[in-house]
Design a protein around this motif. Structure first.
Motif, PDB file in Angstrom:
ATOM      1  N   LEU A 512       0.810  -1.219   0.000  1.00  0.00           N
ATOM      2  CA  LEU A 512       0.000   0.000   0.000  1.00  0.00           C
ATOM      3  C   LEU A 512       0.846   1.273   0.000  1.00  0.00           C
ATOM      4  CD1 LEU A 512      -2.920  -0.952   2.412  1.00  0.00           C
ATOM      5  CD2 LEU A 512      -2.767  -1.194  -0.069  1.00  0.00           C
ATOM      6  N   THR A 513       2.140   1.142   0.309  1.00  0.00           N
ATOM      7  CA  THR A 513       3.030   2.309   0.257  1.00  0.00           C
ATOM      8  C   THR A 513       3.711   2.419  -1.094  1.00  0.00           C
ATOM      9  OG1 THR A 513       3.457   2.107   2.632  1.00  0.00           O
ATOM     10  CG2 THR A 513       4.972   3.469   1.362  1.00  0.00           C
ATOM     11  N   GLN A 514       4.138   1.276  -1.638  1.00  0.00           N
ATOM     12  CA  GLN A 514       4.819   1.272  -2.936  1.00  0.00           C
ATOM     13  C   GLN A 514       4.196   0.217  -3.849  1.00  0.00           C
ATOM     14  OE1 GLN A 514       8.884   0.643  -1.433  1.00  0.00           O
ATOM     15  NE2 GLN A 514       9.351   2.778  -1.983  1.00  0.00           N
ATOM     16  N   PRO A 515       2.967   0.448  -4.303  1.00  0.00           N
ATOM     17  CA  PRO A 515       2.308  -0.528  -5.189  1.00  0.00           C
ATOM     18  C   PRO A 515       3.039  -0.642  -6.524  1.00  0.00           C
ATOM     19  CG  PRO A 515       1.055   1.533  -5.100  1.00  0.00           C
ATOM     20  CD  PRO A 515       2.130   1.641  -4.063  1.00  0.00           C
ATOM     21  N   ARG A 516       3.055  -1.853  -7.071  1.00  0.00           N
ATOM     22  CA  ARG A 516       3.785  -2.087  -8.324  1.00  0.00           C
ATOM     23  C   ARG A 516       2.860  -2.138  -9.530  1.00  0.00           C
ATOM     24  NH1 ARG A 516       5.407  -6.104  -5.027  1.00  0.00           N
ATOM     25  NH2 ARG A 516       4.499  -7.678  -6.402  1.00  0.00           N
ATOM     26  N   THR A 517       1.662  -2.694  -9.371  1.00  0.00           N
ATOM     27  CA  THR A 517       0.754  -2.869 -10.499  1.00  0.00           C
ATOM     28  C   THR A 517      -0.175  -1.669 -10.655  1.00  0.00           C
ATOM     29  OG1 THR A 517      -0.903  -3.990  -9.125  1.00  0.00           O
ATOM     30  CG2 THR A 517       0.789  -5.369 -10.171  1.00  0.00           C
ATOM     31  N   GLU A 518      -0.711  -1.500 -11.848  1.00  0.00           N
ATOM     32  CA  GLU A 518      -1.608  -0.376 -12.119  1.00  0.00           C
ATOM     33  C   GLU A 518      -2.880  -0.476 -11.271  1.00  0.00           C
ATOM     34  OE1 GLU A 518      -1.005   2.355 -13.863  1.00  0.00           O
ATOM     35  OE2 GLU A 518       1.027   1.536 -14.082  1.00  0.00           O
ATOM     36  N   ALA A 519      -3.388  -1.700 -11.072  1.00  0.00           N
ATOM     37  CA  ALA A 519      -4.606  -1.884 -10.287  1.00  0.00           C
ATOM     38  C   ALA A 519      -4.393  -1.417  -8.848  1.00  0.00           C
ATOM     39  CB  ALA A 519      -5.040  -3.341 -10.310  1.00  0.00           C
ATOM     40  N   ALA A 520      -3.249  -1.789  -8.254  1.00  0.00           N
ATOM     41  CA  ALA A 520      -2.958  -1.380  -6.878  1.00  0.00           C
ATOM     42  C   ALA A 520      -2.713   0.121  -6.789  1.00  0.00           C
ATOM     43  CB  ALA A 520      -1.746  -2.150  -6.358  1.00  0.00           C
ATOM     44  N   LYS A 521      -2.027   0.681  -7.775  1.00  0.00           N
ATOM     45  CA  LYS A 521      -1.767   2.125  -7.774  1.00  0.00           C
ATOM     46  C   LYS A 521      -3.067   2.923  -7.834  1.00  0.00           C
ATOM     47  CE  LYS A 521       2.825   1.812  -9.938  1.00  0.00           C
ATOM     48  NZ  LYS A 521       3.608   2.064 -11.174  1.00  0.00           N
ATOM     49  N   ALA A 522      -4.021   2.442  -8.641  1.00  0.00           N
ATOM     50  CA  ALA A 522      -5.303   3.142  -8.765  1.00  0.00           C
ATOM     51  C   ALA A 522      -6.065   3.130  -7.450  1.00  0.00           C
ATOM     52  CB  ALA A 522      -6.137   2.497  -9.872  1.00  0.00           C
ATOM     53  N   LEU A 523      -6.047   1.995  -6.729  1.00  0.00           N
ATOM     54  CA  LEU A 523      -6.730   1.899  -5.441  1.00  0.00           C
ATOM     55  C   LEU A 523      -6.105   2.841  -4.415  1.00  0.00           C
ATOM     56  CD1 LEU A 523      -7.240  -1.958  -5.112  1.00  0.00           C
ATOM     57  CD2 LEU A 523      -9.019  -0.256  -5.517  1.00  0.00           C
ATOM     58  N   VAL A 524      -4.779   2.853  -4.350  1.00  0.00           N
ATOM     59  CA  VAL A 524      -4.083   3.693  -3.373  1.00  0.00           C
ATOM     60  C   VAL A 524      -4.326   5.168  -3.667  1.00  0.00           C
ATOM     61  CG1 VAL A 524      -1.814   4.371  -2.516  1.00  0.00           C
ATOM     62  CG2 VAL A 524      -2.334   1.950  -2.859  1.00  0.00           C
ATOM     63  N   ALA A 525      -4.291   5.544  -4.949  1.00  0.00           N
ATOM     64  CA  ALA A 525      -4.457   6.951  -5.326  1.00  0.00           C
ATOM     65  C   ALA A 525      -5.865   7.463  -5.020  1.00  0.00           C
ATOM     66  CB  ALA A 525      -4.158   7.136  -6.812  1.00  0.00           C
TER      67      ALA A 525
END
Length: 546
Positions: A512-525
């Motif tokens: 949740l601090t350094q997401p690697r995939t686009e799906a995880a980045k979108a959720l965190v953002a």
């Protein structure tokens, strides 16, 4: 002049006071947030405006006026003309707000036809447009689908489409994004904001999420036990927090349970739960007798393990397959392919009777609390249902003691044993679900959005409860959630699901601090944050003043 005016409203149900001298107004084009703990009277205030009060409810004093029309005591025929056309409402629990025997297209078009006299074709065209606007394009979600064929978040979008279809002057949104993932939540809030701006629509936003309130609201009214604690401009109220209760809510919204981690979960220990290559296909109804059979792959080759004492979050967008995966883990659905092992035994293909021993050690908290209870049974019977799985069934006295203990753990009273589910608020019903899940002290709890319907104060208490059971009893937890705050607060590891696949997994803080995939980045953002929202509002005001 305000579009909605509530003055000195007092309301009782069976002679028990629910609302006391409520004063609230909403101007045209204004977003007013109504905030408070579960059972504080937020939803009852909304139902008073809609004149949809439960049996036994009585307005003892005050007035409620909409656009100059007095609503208290208004004839039902007059209210029917207002509801849906001039006043729309998004209800808190989407499954109970929708008709299970009508398609989603019929339900969105119904109000359009009734209020405007439009033809079936024109009403369906407008319904199609509205469903697409709330993120349900016909290509993937045809109008012929029924509510049970949709996920919880998708059902909530249908409810929002019904409420907004006729562009009402006032929209009452009772926890409108509770069942939605953070990405879609942002889209829906943007949609509501656009509707407010485009049509000068007023919005009464009922929410326990202070980050959403900070982003959306012009003004805020805070309720506690049916009484107004504080009211004022939203940003000023949340920044200065003059009232102690406002400070309490703000602190609870960022609460993180203290977790000792003194020898609980160890990654090298033998797994309690193992899922290997889980796949689940659902048949899609044929459009004609001669069309080929098609399948929707809801879960695609998912593998993971869970150890005793481990707490894992399964996060992802609405409809990505989280709940389907949970049903296979619990042996409620059989996988199309793959296997599930629990406590060393394969359970995915076993009969209902053979699963009895396994079910004693695994429990579930469902996403829709009202839909998971039999409405004809009292709380005592509902909470004690899992006790029949024990080898030695407790007698009535012992059963009542266990129910009282479970209720106390979720901050409910033993007196609630004699109530029916409909007599409790949405947040209280969610606490009942959790009490039922923990009463047998299981080794595994699968919690599908366990705190999504809870206000921030109760959410903090429930997270503390889960953390305590996790530490003290070595109970493993699989949290299915779209709330990354919950994932950060209580889980050791996190799995990110996207379109039926696990696309990323690892330690919670790392993912949740350094997401690697686009799906995880979108959720965190997209995850809402109270401090960030207040900073943005204050920065915007500073720019305006310059």
């Amino acid at each position: 002049m305000s579009l909605l005016e509530i003055e000195n409203l007092s309301l009782s149900i069976h002679d028990k006071t629910i609302l006391k001298d409520i004063d609230l107004s909403v101007a045209s084009g204004e977003v007013m947030a109504l905030v408070g703990e579960s059972g504080s009277g937020k939803s009852m205030t909304a139902l008073t405006v809609m004149q949809l009060l439960p049996h036994g409810a009585r307005a003892e004093a005050g007035r409620v006026a909409f656009d100059g029309i007095e609503l208290l005591g208004a004839p039902e025929a007059a209210m029917c003309r207002l509801r849906g056309k001039d006043i729309g409402m998004v209800f808190q629990e989407p499954m109970t707000a929708l008709n299970p025997v009508k398609t989603i297209g019929e339900q969105v078009a119904e109000g359009i036809r009734w209020h405007t006299g439009a033809s079936r074709f024109d009403a369906e065209t407008r319904a199609r447009t509205m469903l697409e606007r709330v993120g349900l394009p016909e290509k993937h979600f045809p109008l012929t689908r029924y509510p049970h064929e949709l996920s919880g978040g998708q059902r909530q979008r249908v409810v929002i489409a019904i409420a907004c279809a006729l562009q009402p002057k006032l929209l009452i949104a009772d926890e409108p994004t509770t069942a939605l993932d953070v990405v879609l939540q942002t889209q829906i809030l943007d949609l509501l904001r656009d509707l407010v701006d485009e049509n000068r629509m007023s919005l009464l936003l009922i929410s326990h999420d202070l980050a959403i309130v900070a982003e959306m609201a012009d003004r805020i009214t805070i309720l506690r036990d049916g009484t107004v604690m504080e009211t004022g401009e939203a940003t000023d109220t949340l920044v200065k927090q003059r009232h102690p209760y406002t400070r309490q809510l703000a602190q609870a919204s960022t609460h993180v349970p203290a977790r000792a981690r003194s020898g609980g979960y160890r990654s090298e220990q033998k797994p309690l739960l193992e899922a290997e290559g889980l796949t689940r296909d659902y048949p899609i109804r044929r459009t004609s007798l001669f069309s080929r059979a098609k399948f929707l792959r809801a879960v695609d080759d998912v593998s993971f393990s869970l150890c005793a004492g481990q707490s894992t979050a399964l996060v992802g967008r609405s409809g990505c397959g989280k709940s389907t995966l949970a049903r296979m883990v619990l042996a409620l659905d059989r996988p199309t392919a793959g296997a599930v092992r629990f406590m060393g035994e394969e359970i995915s293909t076993r009969s209902h009777e053979a699963l009895r021993a396994a079910r004693r050690n695994m429990q579930v908290v469902f996403q829709d609390p009202f839909g998971s209870f039999n409405p004809r049974h009292r709380v005592e019977r509902l909470i004690s249902e899992p006790l029949h799985l024990l080898d030695e069934r407790p007698d009535r006295t012992r059963r009542r003691d266990l129910v009282a203990e479970a209720l106390a753990q979720v901050e409910l009273s033993p007196a609630d044993m004699n109530k029916y589910p409909h007599e409790m608020s949405g947040g209280q019903r969610q606490r009942l679900s959790i009490a039922r899940a923990v009463i047998t002290r299981p080794k595994l709890i699968v919690a599908d959005e366990p705190v999504s319907a809870l206000d921030v104060s109760i959410r903090a208490q429930i997270l503390d409860l889960f953390a305590d059971l996790n530490e003290r009893l070595g109970m493993a937890c699989l949290f299915i959630t779209h709330d990354l705050t919950v994932a950060r607060a209580i889980t050791d590891t996190v799995m990110v699901m996207h379109e039926g696949k696990i696309v990323e997994k690892g330690p919670t803080n790392a993912v949740l601090t350094q997401p690697r995939t686009e799906a995880a980045k979108a959720l965190v953002a997209a995850a809402p944050d109270l401090e960030r929202a207040l900073e943005a509002r204050l920065a915007g005001k500073t720019r305006e003043s310059c």
